[in-house]
Design an enzyme around this catalytic site. Structure first.
Site, PDB file in Angstrom:
ATOM      1  N   ASP A 360       0.933  -1.338   0.055  1.00 20.85           N
ATOM      2  CA  ASP A 360       0.056  -0.156  -0.052  1.00 20.85           C
ATOM      3  C   ASP A 360       1.144   1.130  -0.008  1.00 20.85           C
ATOM      4  O   ASP A 360       2.047   1.099   0.456  1.00 20.85           O
ATOM      5  CB  ASP A 360      -0.780   0.200   1.297  1.00 20.85           C
ATOM      6  CG  ASP A 360      -1.940  -1.123   1.257  1.00 20.85           C
ATOM      7  OD1 ASP A 360      -2.267  -1.392   0.179  1.00 20.85           O
ATOM      8  OD2 ASP A 360      -2.698  -1.231   2.126  1.00 20.85           O
ATOM      9  N   THR A 773      28.525 -33.264  20.024  1.00 20.93           N
ATOM     10  CA  THR A 773      29.753 -32.613  19.119  1.00 20.93           C
ATOM     11  C   THR A 773      28.938 -32.177  17.946  1.00 20.93           C
ATOM     12  O   THR A 773      29.815 -31.288  17.385  1.00 20.93           O
ATOM     13  CB  THR A 773      30.847 -33.799  19.077  1.00 20.93           C
ATOM     14  OG1 THR A 773      30.219 -34.835  18.457  1.00 20.93           O
ATOM     15  CG2 THR A 773      31.582 -33.900  20.270  1.00 20.93           C
TER      16      THR A 773
HETATM   17  P1  ATP Z   1      -3.479   3.139   0.143  1.00 23.15           P
HETATM   18  O1  ATP Z   1      -4.685   2.169  -0.541  1.00 23.15           O
HETATM   19  O2  ATP Z   1      -2.213   3.175  -0.477  1.00 23.15           O
HETATM   20  O3  ATP Z   1      -3.688   2.903   1.588  1.00 23.15           O
HETATM   21  P2  ATP Z   1      -5.601   5.250   0.016  1.00 23.15           P
HETATM   22  O4  ATP Z   1      -5.583   5.579   1.621  1.00 23.15           O
HETATM   23  O5  ATP Z   1      -5.506   6.183  -1.012  1.00 23.15           O
HETATM   24  O6  ATP Z   1      -4.222   4.460  -0.239  1.00 23.15           O
HETATM   25  P3  ATP Z   1      -8.005   4.171   0.141  1.00 23.15           P
HETATM   26  O7  ATP Z   1      -8.274   4.133   1.842  1.00 23.15           O
HETATM   27  O8  ATP Z   1      -8.647   2.940  -0.138  1.00 23.15           O
HETATM   28  O9  ATP Z   1      -6.789   4.204  -0.125  1.00 23.15           O
HETATM   29  O10 ATP Z   1      -8.747   5.272  -0.230  1.00 23.15           O
HETATM   30  C1  ATP Z   1      -9.096   5.482  -1.690  1.00 23.15           C
HETATM   31  C2  ATP Z   1      -9.559   7.009  -1.926  1.00 23.15           C
HETATM   32  O11 ATP Z   1     -10.837   7.167  -1.127  1.00 23.15           O
HETATM   33  C3  ATP Z   1      -8.321   7.981  -1.461  1.00 23.15           C
HETATM   34  O12 ATP Z   1      -7.571   8.263  -2.622  1.00 23.15           O
HETATM   35  C4  ATP Z   1      -9.260   9.169  -1.227  1.00 23.15           C
HETATM   36  O13 ATP Z   1      -9.826   9.820  -2.619  1.00 23.15           O
HETATM   37  C5  ATP Z   1     -10.585   8.583  -0.614  1.00 23.15           C
HETATM   38  N1  ATP Z   1     -10.496   8.811   0.685  1.00 23.15           N
HETATM   39  C6  ATP Z   1      -9.625   8.171   1.393  1.00 23.15           C
HETATM   40  N2  ATP Z   1     -10.023   8.373   2.818  1.00 23.15           N
HETATM   41  C7  ATP Z   1     -11.305   9.244   2.782  1.00 23.15           C
HETATM   42  C8  ATP Z   1     -12.255   9.417   3.762  1.00 23.15           C
HETATM   43  N3  ATP Z   1     -11.932   9.195   5.074  1.00 23.15           N
HETATM   44  N4  ATP Z   1     -13.464   9.780   3.456  1.00 23.15           N
HETATM   45  C9  ATP Z   1     -13.637  10.136   2.246  1.00 23.15           C
HETATM   46  N5  ATP Z   1     -12.813   9.950   1.210  1.00 23.15           N
HETATM   47  C10 ATP Z   1     -11.618   9.289   1.356  1.00 23.15           C
END
Ligand code: ATP
Length: 942
Positions: A360, A773
């Site tokens: 990731d 040994t």
């Molecule tokens: P990785 O997969 O490398 O951990 P990431 O955090 O971007 O990266 P996800 O957590 O799947 O992956 O998030 C995907 C996308 O969703 C992000 O790139 C962002 O645009 C959106 N996102 C992430 N966190 C939130 C949140 N808390 N609320 C709304 N949208 C979010």
């Protein structure tokens, strides 16, 4: 009865009561819990004392005796016991016939062999007990954290510290560690298969008045249970039962998160043991049958039996299983020191075979410390200053300070940042900390810089509903009640705020917000926004899009498709998540080690490309494959691409599974990281599934082979290095031990062939060699530090046998050389030193092994050119073993017991001289290998 009395006396509720049947208000009253503030600190302590830790007590495992007796189920030890018994019977017959040679202690061999059998059993027993303790400690370390509210303060506590009456907050990916009543639920879905066997997710909801008393466990929608997993949504829970009072505790179904399983190597060794034992039994039968056909007298038969018994004992590497166990245990300890917690023992040895690491981005390659740097509305393009999560900083428009309160469109964007947020920002001494997702924490800190704080705003705009974030949806929305709907532009009384991946949010917008009003989004406006998004992403920023919509109703839980439509675009927020400084070097190390790093992220492809480039994961022109493109590819097409693509962006968890499968079908040995609940299938499928210790959900940890305690990519590389060291060391001591066994067997078998009347080694001496040994130096070889080039070689082929790459041939060759040397010495000393020849053979065999132990550490590097102090344990082991061996010859009681003779100085020197030959042979082999390599790879002339 007594328990209930106790509950009455202490006025503390009984966790076993049917709480699902009660009204919420009543249950809160009984547990004396404030629905907003939770329990106060002193009350938590009182309950911890009364209810005890929230732990499922370990079931009755094997007791000490059972562990001890289990050691003797080993087929090799059984054979030794049989050898001891046969030896005892022979002594008994001789004693009855008064035929024992003068001065011989009857049953000596039997007693000695049995003593060594028991000693070996004790060793195994001690190791197993230690391993069980170590596993228990690991289990403790991997116990989950729970978010609670106590005394009005949010914090994360260890699951073991939960008490009935606590307010607990759960979300997708949480593994529940207590039973509780649902006080709030937003699309809360739980998998209860561990408890009820029902595979389908169960939707949980609030039930103010309670359910019927006889509602079966699987239908209690207003309760959640320990041992189950949250698949989706969020919830606020009043803990009603902990530890053994939970439903899980009641049916005593233990959650054994760390299991001790046999590694492939241990299985292969057990198999090898069986082959050796069978082989030696056949040998015994052959020798006895053919020998007795030749001669008819009893003493000769006895002699033949002794030859066969000695051969049987010699062929079995008695010390090997113990050394392997110790090596793997030491491997796990070394890895924990480097922040990698091994959950499944086979991972220790298989880590050395990893050739692709899929990681990731957020938090693993980057620091996951988000700081908002840019904010873009349709009117303003702002730079935001400030560091960390402290809500202190400025909004700069072309280097001019801008007051966001005077810009309604900026104000609305900041408001959405706070309302559409589940994190908590709090000040701890001087530090500002967040509880929850760092992305959301950064948004709270941003809003704070514009003087908007969650506490006040969330009270004013209470949340009535939400569509939670998931990696598939890549967005989240909340629905809040407006504080003064009359002033709203429409008759709407509710506001939906949405944030997420800019492309997806923008798709669902029809209009945009400016300082002067709302305007329709034209195609060129959309293009301009996406262009801006791309520019920010190219600079390595993580970008979120924001939108809102006024509603006249609160949408149903499943109605996001309709509700998240026709929204008003508010703007973009770009935050910096800097790469971890140590990762660049780790990536370079990977490449040198023939391991390909691959980035798999949910983030935008340009952000991913920018970070991948900074870290050296991909070249500037490398293309990123997006989740959308990937979903259009057939598995065969994906397999064709998977070896060249190093960046996957905007992927969903199910894509991860396809990527692992495609890589595996190309023969790759894949390590894959994951943190979310939906990453579990990919983690299970990967050869090494790696979960995040800090940000990972409990479900992902449960599915993993290894947990990164610091979430850091560099730790994966460090663990891989340790895996290679473990595997290399295992190969070293196997070639060391088995070579010796073959040498012993051939030497014993040769004695009658070259016309000697006696066996050179008695079983007792052979056991001494195999256990002491051979065993002590082998243990030292097991803790050999990494060779300098360990990360410059290609990964081990996981399919290869432990005897591959010349190891089997080496063992046979060394066994032969070993026996040629000792047979030559045997033939010479039998004639030249007829009184002491057996002791000379015994001593030469032991001392030869000391030279072998020193030489075997490297296949290519000459011992003279290596640092002798690199593994001081080996020197200590060799010195100690040599002293012990000399004691066997020169200390009277030991000499009598082990049937040795005192050697003269000259005889000892002969043994010493002959035993260096094996060392010299192995060193010569190294020279030949070096010459061969130099000949095959001549230095390039300039
Ligand atoms: P990785 O997969 O490398 O951990 P990431 O955090 O971007 O990266 P996800 O957590 O799947 O992956 O998030 C995907 C996308 O969703 C992000 O790139 C962002 O645009 C959106 N996102 C992430 N966190 C939130 C949140 N808390 N609320 C709304 N949208 C979010």
């Amino acid at each position: 009865m007594i328990v209930s009395d106790l509950h009455e006396k202490t006025s503390l509720p009984d966790p076993a009561a049917p709480w699902h049947h009660q009204a919420i208000a009543h249950v809160l009253q009984v547990f004396q819990t404030d629905e907003q503030q939770g329990l106060e600190g002193p009350e938590v302590e009182r309950r911890q004392q009364f209810y005890g830790p929230n732990e499922i007590e370990a079931g009755r495992g094997r007791n000490t005796w059972e562990i001890f007796l289990d050691q003797f189920k080993n087929v090799m030890l059984i054979m030794l016991i049989v050898v001891a018994l046969i030896s005892g019977v022979i002594d008994f017959v001789e004693l009855r016939a008064n035929a024992l040679p003068e001065g011989t202690v009857p049953f000596k061999d039997t007693i000695a062999i049995m003593a060594i059998v028991v000693l070996n059993g004790l060793l195994g027993f001690m190791q197993e007990s230690r391993a069980e303790k170590a596993l228990a400690a690991l289990k403790k370390m991997s116990s989950p954290q729970v978010r609670v509210c106590r005394g009005g303060q949010f914090s994360e506590v260890k699951a073991a510290q939960l008490v009935p009456g606590d307010l607990m907050f759960i979300e997708a990916g949480s593994q529940l560690s207590a039973d509780g009543l649902v006080l709030e639920a937003a699309q809360l879905q739980v998998r209860e298969s561990a408890l009820t066997g029902e595979a389908n997710p169960v939707t949980k909801r609030i039930c103010p008045v309670g359910l019927a008393a006889d509602t079966p466990l699987g239908d209690r929608q207003n309760m959640v249970f320990s041992g189950t997993e949250v698949l989706q949504g969020r919830g606020k829970i009043l803990v009603t039962a902990t530890g053994m009072s939970t439903e899980l505790g009641k049916i005593a179904q233990m959650l054994q998160s760390v299991k001790a399983s046999q590694t492939p190597l241990q299985k292969r060794m057990a198999h090898l043991g069986k082959i050796l034992v069978t082989g030696s039994l056949i040998l015994v039968i052959l020798v006895v049958v053919f020998g007795s056909l030749q001669v008819g007298n009893f003493s000769r038969i006895k002699e033949l039996i002794e030859v066969s018994l000695s051969m049987a004992v010699a062929v079995v590497p008695e010390g090997l299983p113990a050394v392997i166990t110790v090596t793997l245990a030491i491997g796990t300890q070394r890895m924990v020191k480097r922040q990698a917690l091994i959950r499944k023992l086979p991972a220790v040895e298989t880590l050395g075979s990893v050739d692709t690491i899929c990681s990731d981005k957020t938090g693993t390659l980057t620091q996951n410390k988000m700081v908002v740097q840019r904010l873009e509305t349709q009117d303003q393009s702002l730079r935001v200053t400030g560091e960390g999560y402290a809500p202190i900083g400025e909004f700069l428009s072309q280097d001019q300070n801008l007051n966001p309160t005077q810009h309604p469109e900026v104000q609305q964007l900041l408001r959405a940042c706070v309302l559409c947020n589940d994190a908590v920002l709090k000040q701890d001494d001087q530090d500002w900390l967040i509880i929850g997702d760092p992305t959301e924490g950064a948004l709270l800190s941003l809003a704070g810089k514009g003087d908007l704080f969650a506490e006040a705003l969330q009270k004013e705009w209470p949340r009535l509903g939400e569509f939670p974030f998931s990696s598939e949806r890549k967005r989240m929305s909340v629905i809040c009640a407006m504080p003064n709907p009359d002033q709203a532009e429409s008759t709407a009384a509710y506001l939906l705020c949405c944030k997420g991946s800019p492309e997806l949010v923008l798709e669902r917008c029809q209009t945009y917000q400016t300082a002067t009003g709302i305007f329709p989004l034209q195609a060129e406006d959309r293009a301009a926004i996406l262009q801006r998004n791309n520019e920010m992403a190219q600079a390595g920023l993580r970008v979120l899009g924001f939108a809102q919509r006024c509603l006249t109703y609160v949408p149903e839980a499943q109605a996001e498709v309709n509700a998240e439509q026709e929204m008003v675009w508010l703007g973009l927020v770009g935050m910096m998540d800097a790469p971890r400084p140590e990762v660049k070097e780790a990536v370079a190390k990977c490449r040198a080690a023939g391991i390909r790093p691959v980035m798999i992220t949910g983030d935008h492809q340009l952000t991913a490309q920018a970070i991948a480039q900074q870290l050296g994961i991909a070249t500037p022109d490398a293309k990123a494959l997006t989740g959308l493109e990937l979903s259009k590819l057939s598995q065969v097409d994906l397999e064709a691409m998977v070896e060249t693509v190093s960046i996957y962006a905007r992927v969903a968890p199910e894509h991860k599974l396809r990527i692992v499968q495609a890589l595996q079908s190309r023969g790759k040995f894949v390590a894959m990281t994951g943190d979310g609940v939906n990453d579990a299938p990919a983690l299970k499928q990967a050869d090494i599934g790696i979960a995040m210790g800090i940000t990972g959900t409990d479900v992902s940890k449960e599915a993993s082979d290894m947990v990164l305690l610091d979430d850091n990519f560099a730790t994966i590389v460090a663990a891989t290095e340790e895996g290679r060291v473990v595997y290399t060391n295992i190969r070293h001591f196997i070639q060391y031990i088995l070579g010796s066994n073959i040498g012993e067997v051939i030497t014993i078998a040769a004695a009658p062939l070259i016309g000697l009347s006696e066996v050179p080694l008695i079983p007792l001496q052979i056991l001494w060699m195999n256990l002491v040994t051979d065993g002590l130096p082998a243990l030292a070889l097991a803790i050999e530090p990494a060779e300098p080039d360990v990360m410059q070689r290609r990964p081990f082929n996981p399919q290869e046998s432990i005897f591959a790459r010349g190891l089997g041939a080496y063992i046979l060759r060394i066994g032969l050389i070993f026996s040629v040397i000792s047979i030559a010495l045997m033939a010479y000393s039998y004639n030249a030193h007829p009184d002491n020849w057996k002791t000379m053979v015994f001593t030469t065999l032991c001392l030869s092994q000391m030279g072998h132990a020193i030489a075997v550490r490297s296949r290519t590097q000459l011992t003279l050119t290596s640092n002798p102090l690199r593994n001081p344990y080996l020197i200590i082991a060799v010195a100690a073993t040599t002293i012990l061996q000399l004691m066997l010859i020169y200390v009277e009681p030991l000499r009598l017991f082990f049937d040795t003779q005192r050697l003269s100085g000259q005889q000892l020197l002969i043994c010493l001289g002959v035993s260096t030959l094996l060392f010299v042979w192995v060193e010569l082999e190294k020279l030949v290998i070096q010459w061969y390599w130099a000949w095959k790879n001549p230095p390039k002339s300039r």
